[in-house]
Scaffold this motif. Structure first.
Motif, PDB file in Angstrom:
ATOM      1  N   ALA A 128      14.628   3.293   1.642  1.00  0.00           N
ATOM      2  CA  ALA A 128      13.795   2.482   2.535  1.00  0.00           C
ATOM      3  C   ALA A 128      12.558   1.976   1.786  1.00  0.00           C
ATOM      4  N   ARG A 129      11.982   2.806   0.933  1.00  0.00           N
ATOM      5  CA  ARG A 129      10.821   2.377   0.135  1.00  0.00           C
ATOM      6  C   ARG A 129      11.206   1.303  -0.887  1.00  0.00           C
ATOM      7  N   GLN A 130      12.489   1.197  -1.187  1.00  0.00           N
ATOM      8  CA  GLN A 130      12.974   0.156  -2.099  1.00  0.00           C
ATOM      9  C   GLN A 130      13.392  -1.116  -1.343  1.00  0.00           C
ATOM     10  N   GLY A 131      13.132  -1.138  -0.038  1.00  0.00           N
ATOM     11  CA  GLY A 131      13.419  -2.328   0.762  1.00  0.00           C
ATOM     12  C   GLY A 131      14.734  -2.318   1.512  1.00  0.00           C
ATOM     13  N   PHE A 132      15.428  -1.190   1.520  1.00  0.00           N
ATOM     14  CA  PHE A 132      16.706  -1.084   2.225  1.00  0.00           C
ATOM     15  C   PHE A 132      16.488  -0.629   3.659  1.00  0.00           C
ATOM     16  N   ASP A 133      17.341  -1.119   4.556  1.00  0.00           N
ATOM     17  CA  ASP A 133      17.349  -0.696   5.954  1.00  0.00           C
ATOM     18  C   ASP A 133      18.726  -0.161   6.296  1.00  0.00           C
ATOM     19  N   ALA A 134      18.750   0.870   7.143  1.00  0.00           N
ATOM     20  CA  ALA A 134      20.034   1.398   7.602  1.00  0.00           C
ATOM     21  C   ALA A 134      20.725   0.336   8.455  1.00  0.00           C
ATOM     22  N   ARG A 135      22.026   0.202   8.275  1.00  0.00           N
ATOM     23  CA  ARG A 135      22.821  -0.722   9.084  1.00  0.00           C
ATOM     24  C   ARG A 135      23.906   0.104   9.756  1.00  0.00           C
ATOM     25  N   ASN A 136      23.929   0.022  11.072  1.00  0.00           N
ATOM     26  CA  ASN A 136      24.934   0.748  11.842  1.00  0.00           C
ATOM     27  C   ASN A 136      26.215  -0.086  11.909  1.00  0.00           C
ATOM     28  N   VAL A 137      27.235   0.416  11.242  1.00  0.00           N
ATOM     29  CA  VAL A 137      28.555  -0.227  11.257  1.00  0.00           C
ATOM     30  C   VAL A 137      29.522   0.834  11.782  1.00  0.00           C
ATOM     31  N   PRO A 138      29.842   0.793  13.077  1.00  0.00           N
ATOM     32  CA  PRO A 138      30.692   1.845  13.663  1.00  0.00           C
ATOM     33  C   PRO A 138      31.985   2.104  12.890  1.00  0.00           C
ATOM     34  N   ALA A 139      32.562   1.083  12.300  1.00  0.00           N
ATOM     35  CA  ALA A 139      33.815   1.258  11.568  1.00  0.00           C
ATOM     36  C   ALA A 139      33.637   2.125  10.316  1.00  0.00           C
ATOM     37  N   LEU A 140      32.398   2.354   9.884  1.00  0.00           N
ATOM     38  CA  LEU A 140      32.139   3.166   8.692  1.00  0.00           C
ATOM     39  C   LEU A 140      31.893   4.642   8.998  1.00  0.00           C
ATOM     40  N   ALA A 141      31.863   5.018  10.254  1.00  0.00           N
ATOM     41  CA  ALA A 141      31.507   6.392  10.624  1.00  0.00           C
ATOM     42  C   ALA A 141      32.372   7.434   9.913  1.00  0.00           C
ATOM     43  N   ALA A 142      33.663   7.270   9.909  1.00  0.00           N
ATOM     44  CA  ALA A 142      34.551   8.256   9.270  1.00  0.00           C
ATOM     45  C   ALA A 142      34.324   8.293   7.758  1.00  0.00           C
ATOM     46  N   LYS A 143      34.143   7.137   7.141  1.00  0.00           N
ATOM     47  CA  LYS A 143      33.916   7.085   5.694  1.00  0.00           C
ATOM     48  C   LYS A 143      32.592   7.770   5.333  1.00  0.00           C
ATOM     49  N   LEU A 144      31.533   7.504   6.102  1.00  0.00           N
ATOM     50  CA  LEU A 144      30.232   8.125   5.832  1.00  0.00           C
ATOM     51  C   LEU A 144      30.307   9.641   5.994  1.00  0.00           C
ATOM     52  N   ALA A 145      31.114  10.097   6.925  1.00  0.00           N
ATOM     53  CA  ALA A 145      31.247  11.532   7.162  1.00  0.00           C
ATOM     54  C   ALA A 145      31.855  12.254   5.962  1.00  0.00           C
ATOM     55  N   THR A 146      32.557  11.528   5.083  1.00  0.00           N
ATOM     56  CA  THR A 146      33.121  12.168   3.892  1.00  0.00           C
ATOM     57  C   THR A 146      32.047  12.503   2.863  1.00  0.00           C
ATOM     58  N   TYR A 147      30.866  11.947   3.025  1.00  0.00           N
ATOM     59  CA  TYR A 147      29.747  12.249   2.123  1.00  0.00           C
ATOM     60  C   TYR A 147      28.994  13.466   2.654  1.00  0.00           C
ATOM     61  N   ASP A 148      28.194  13.239   3.690  1.00  0.00           N
ATOM     62  CA  ASP A 148      27.459  14.325   4.333  1.00  0.00           C
ATOM     63  C   ASP A 148      26.933  13.814   5.667  1.00  0.00           C
ATOM     64  N   ALA A 149      26.404  14.724   6.479  1.00  0.00           N
ATOM     65  CA  ALA A 149      25.957  14.350   7.827  1.00  0.00           C
ATOM     66  C   ALA A 149      24.788  13.372   7.796  1.00  0.00           C
ATOM     67  N   ALA A 150      24.010  13.365   6.717  1.00  0.00           N
ATOM     68  CA  ALA A 150      22.848  12.485   6.619  1.00  0.00           C
ATOM     69  C   ALA A 150      23.161  11.165   5.919  1.00  0.00           C
ATOM     70  N   ALA A 151      24.393  10.944   5.503  1.00  0.00           N
ATOM     71  CA  ALA A 151      24.743   9.705   4.787  1.00  0.00           C
ATOM     72  C   ALA A 151      24.472   8.495   5.667  1.00  0.00           C
ATOM     73  N   ARG A 152      23.894   7.479   5.046  1.00  0.00           N
ATOM     74  CA  ARG A 152      23.556   6.248   5.761  1.00  0.00           C
ATOM     75  C   ARG A 152      23.992   5.044   4.933  1.00  0.00           C
ATOM     76  N   PHE A 153      24.618   4.072   5.606  1.00  0.00           N
ATOM     77  CA  PHE A 153      24.910   2.810   4.957  1.00  0.00           C
ATOM     78  C   PHE A 153      23.643   1.975   5.061  1.00  0.00           C
ATOM     79  N   MET A 154      23.173   1.429   3.936  1.00  0.00           N
ATOM     80  CA  MET A 154      21.909   0.701   3.901  1.00  0.00           C
ATOM     81  C   MET A 154      22.080  -0.607   3.139  1.00  0.00           C
ATOM     82  N   VAL A 155      21.317  -1.610   3.569  1.00  0.00           N
ATOM     83  CA  VAL A 155      21.368  -2.919   2.924  1.00  0.00           C
ATOM     84  C   VAL A 155      19.955  -3.452   2.702  1.00  0.00           C
ATOM     85  N   ARG A 156      19.855  -4.337   1.730  1.00  0.00           N
ATOM     86  CA  ARG A 156      18.590  -5.019   1.422  1.00  0.00           C
ATOM     87  C   ARG A 156      18.914  -6.478   1.165  1.00  0.00           C
ATOM     88  N   PRO A 157      18.374  -7.381   1.978  1.00  0.00           N
ATOM     89  CA  PRO A 157      18.639  -8.805   1.732  1.00  0.00           C
ATOM     90  C   PRO A 157      18.018  -9.248   0.408  1.00  0.00           C
TER      91      PRO A 157
END
Length: 158
Positions: A128-157
């Motif tokens: 977030a300090r590097q300019g990224f924001d979390a993006r909620n993409v419901p279709a990614l929930a299962a994939k993110l869960a393979t990392y850890d409970a705190a995993a977040r998909f993030m984007v920066r324009p």
């Protein structure tokens, strides 16, 4: 990054990301497919103490962990930061922040509109300090869960 750096990069990955193991083939393929997005951080004594793997990719669809890509899209809206890892002695010196403009330049040159990543190890605040924001993409929930409970998909324009 060069092929000769891969043993060191694999060692760094094992130290920094022990819960997210990936085979050597994944690292070698990223380097072969998109060498401009594969960077090493060398300390003042020229010892590699960190790395970045990144490449153009599809929007809102990060590749699964430990998966070969086969190819990088010719035209992609996102520039995916697959991995950034720094050994403890390379942290806190601004290395990651200095890498961001290099990655943004790579992304713009590739025609991408945004940088994207999966934040793991409770690193969302750093990103977030590097300019990224979390993006909620419901279709990614299962994939993110393979990392850890705190995993977040993030984007920066860009």
């Amino acid at each position: 990054m060069q092929a000769k750096d891969l043993p060191t990069v694999l060692h760094i990955a094992a130290v920094v990301h022990p819960h997210y193991p990936e085979h050597e083939d994944v690292f070698a393929e990223r380097l072969a497919l998109y060498p401009g997005g594969c960077l090493c951080l060398a300390l003042h004594d020229d010892r590699v103490a960190g790395y970045v793997l990144s490449h153009p990719w599809h929007a809102d669809a990060p590749p699964a962990l430990d998966t070969l890509l086969q190819r990088v899209p010719v035209s992609a809206p996102a520039f995916y930061l697959h991995d950034m890892a720094l050994l403890p002695e390379a942290r806190g010196v601004g290395a990651a922040g200095r890498a961001m403009p290099l990655l943004a330049t790579q992304a713009v040159a590739a025609g991408c509109r945004e940088l994207a990543l999966v934040a793991v190890n409770d690193s969302a605040g750093f990103w977030a300090r590097q300019g990224f924001d979390a993006r909620n993409v419901p279709a990614l929930a299962a994939k993110l869960a393979t990392y850890d409970a705190a995993a977040r998909f993030m984007v920066r324009p860009l």
